[in-house]
Design a protein around this motif. Structure first.
Motif, PDB file in Angstrom:
ATOM      1  N   PHE A 118      95.152  34.185  -7.928  1.00  0.00           N
ATOM      2  CA  PHE A 118      94.137  33.814  -6.952  1.00  0.00           C
ATOM      3  C   PHE A 118      94.125  32.292  -6.797  1.00  0.00           C
ATOM      4  CE2 PHE A 118      93.014  37.943  -8.462  1.00  0.00           C
ATOM      5  CZ  PHE A 118      92.300  38.566  -7.451  1.00  0.00           C
ATOM      6  N   ILE A 119      94.179  31.814  -5.552  1.00  0.00           N
ATOM      7  CA  ILE A 119      94.314  30.383  -5.286  1.00  0.00           C
ATOM      8  C   ILE A 119      93.201  29.900  -4.365  1.00  0.00           C
ATOM      9  CG2 ILE A 119      95.815  28.589  -4.323  1.00  0.00           C
ATOM     10  CD1 ILE A 119      98.201  30.240  -5.069  1.00  0.00           C
ATOM     11  N   ASP A 120      92.632  28.774  -4.711  1.00  0.00           N
ATOM     12  CA  ASP A 120      91.585  28.118  -3.922  1.00  0.00           C
ATOM     13  C   ASP A 120      92.245  27.350  -2.784  1.00  0.00           C
ATOM     14  OD1 ASP A 120      89.175  27.042  -3.103  1.00  0.00           O
ATOM     15  OD2 ASP A 120      89.153  25.486  -4.638  1.00  0.00           O
ATOM     16  N   THR A 121      92.268  27.931  -1.574  1.00  0.00           N
ATOM     17  CA  THR A 121      93.057  27.352  -0.489  1.00  0.00           C
ATOM     18  C   THR A 121      92.290  26.381   0.397  1.00  0.00           C
ATOM     19  OG1 THR A 121      92.568  29.242   0.964  1.00  0.00           O
ATOM     20  CG2 THR A 121      94.581  29.356  -0.382  1.00  0.00           C
ATOM     21  N   THR A 122      90.962  26.425   0.409  1.00  0.00           N
ATOM     22  CA  THR A 122      90.194  25.576   1.333  1.00  0.00           C
ATOM     23  C   THR A 122      90.500  24.086   1.168  1.00  0.00           C
ATOM     24  OG1 THR A 122      88.429  27.217   1.452  1.00  0.00           O
ATOM     25  CG2 THR A 122      87.876  24.983   2.148  1.00  0.00           C
ATOM     26  N   PRO A 123      90.579  23.562  -0.067  1.00  0.00           N
ATOM     27  CA  PRO A 123      90.848  22.122  -0.219  1.00  0.00           C
ATOM     28  C   PRO A 123      92.217  21.680   0.302  1.00  0.00           C
ATOM     29  CG  PRO A 123      89.869  23.004  -2.218  1.00  0.00           C
ATOM     30  CD  PRO A 123      90.245  24.178  -1.368  1.00  0.00           C
ATOM     31  N   PHE A 124      93.113  22.625   0.610  1.00  0.00           N
ATOM     32  CA  PHE A 124      94.427  22.250   1.116  1.00  0.00           C
ATOM     33  C   PHE A 124      94.368  21.818   2.577  1.00  0.00           C
ATOM     34  CE2 PHE A 124      95.854  24.536  -2.601  1.00  0.00           C
ATOM     35  CZ  PHE A 124      97.034  23.907  -2.945  1.00  0.00           C
TER      36      PHE A 124
END
Length: 330
Positions: A159-165
């Motif tokens: 699971f990856i936190d994509t919003t900050p990208f």
């Protein structure tokens, strides 16, 4: 099951207290959720973009999830983010949590562990509240972290936190975002990519599945996410990831890569949908697109993986499967 979930939630409290408030740790948090069926198979439900107090067909989707979940005896549920609209949670006492989650997903089959990532709408609220162990105490099936791993033996979920990208969230003025725990951004993203790369490299699971909120490729209204294409996709291809599953676009979608075994699956039809915006796509890659509400199921065995998309009426509208020969095959 309720007692089991409460015990599990208690174990998670200490983990939550650290992960929710500090920078990315040296290693991604790992949780074991091994199959319990005699044949070793794993069944999960995947839903995204849902938290609207039951409105926009959220309750109808939840009802069908409950029925399918019972038929399949699902092991757990995955949320692909944008868990609470429009602007996340205010705090741990926000009634939106109960009204959009606990009060909506009431079927017995859905009282399993939920593994959730954050979406961009979640970042518009109090992120630390959504990551707080207080919510797990309120509803023991809830688990939301930034980036983490669920190990199910034959398959690992990253699971990856994509919003900050995505660059635009740091420059737009229409909305404010809660970047606590993310800044300095460059260091945060570097750590996430490094840890995901290392975790995929070390994985011995037959199947590798990565889950994030944002699309990598999509024919929907949001379209492709260039930052993930540039930074994350090369890692997924190099480490032979099987599936990338996301939400963000409010649709159900299956795109097949021509460059690798990677399949791009969108399950963002948990509530508001029917945007009517579909971009042209190479028909050899676009296997399925549905501009409406629904959810996805995933079944994994040692040698096979299969996906089914369901609409708001509980009807199967697309399926896909793949076989992988393993060291156990003769």
């Amino acid at each position: 099951m309720a007692m089991k979930n409460k015990t599990y939630a208690t174990i998670l409290l200490a983990v939550y207290a650290v992960v929710a408030t500090v920078h990315v740790a040296a290693d991604l948090q790992r949780f074991d959720h091994l199959p319990t069926k005699a044949d070793g198979s794993l069944d999960i439900l995947v839903v995204g973009d849902w938290g609207r107090r039951g409105l926009y067909n959220q309750s109808n989707v939840a009802h069908q999830m409950g029925k399918i979940g019972e038929n399949l005896d699902v092991d757990f549920i995955v949320s692909t983010g944008d868990n609470f609209y429009e602007d996340g949670l205010i705090d741990e006492e926000d009634s939106l949590f109960y009204e959009s989650f606990t009060q909506v997903y009431t079927a017995t089959s859905l009282q399993k562990q939920w593994y959730s990532v954050l979406g961009n709408h979640d970042y518009r609220g109090n992120v630390l509240a959504q990551l707080s162990p207080v919510l797990t105490q309120k509803d023991s099936k809830w688990l939301c972290l930034r980036s983490f791993i669920v190990n199910s033996g034959i398959v690992e979920f990253f699971f990856i936190d994509t919003t900050p990208f995505q660059d635009k969230y740091f420059t737009e003025t229409d909305h404010k975002y809660d970047w606590r725990g993310v800044l300095p951004r460059e260091e945060y993203l570097s750590n996430v990519l490094k840890e995901v790369d290392m975790a995929l490299e070390e994985s011995i699971a037959t199947w590798k599945i990565v889950i994030g909120h944002h699309t990598i490729f999509s024919a929907g209204s949001h379209g492709n996410t260039q930052e993930l294409i540039d930074q994350l996709l090369p890692i997924l291809e190099a480490k032979e990831v099987d599936l990338y599953i996301n939400g963000h676009d409010h649709c159900l979608q299956h795109i097949s890569s021509q460059n690798s075994q990677l399949q791009f699956l969108t399950s963002g039809g948990g509530s508001k949908a029917w945007r009517g915006e579909v971009n042209q796509w190479n028909p050899t890659e676009m296997k399925f697109y549905y501009d409406g509400q629904g959810f996805m199921t995933l079944r994994v065995t040692e040698g096979d993986i299969s996906v089914a998309f369901y609409d708001v009426f509980g009807e199967i509208i697309h399926t896909w499967s793949n076989t992988k020969y393993t060291h156990m095959d003769s």
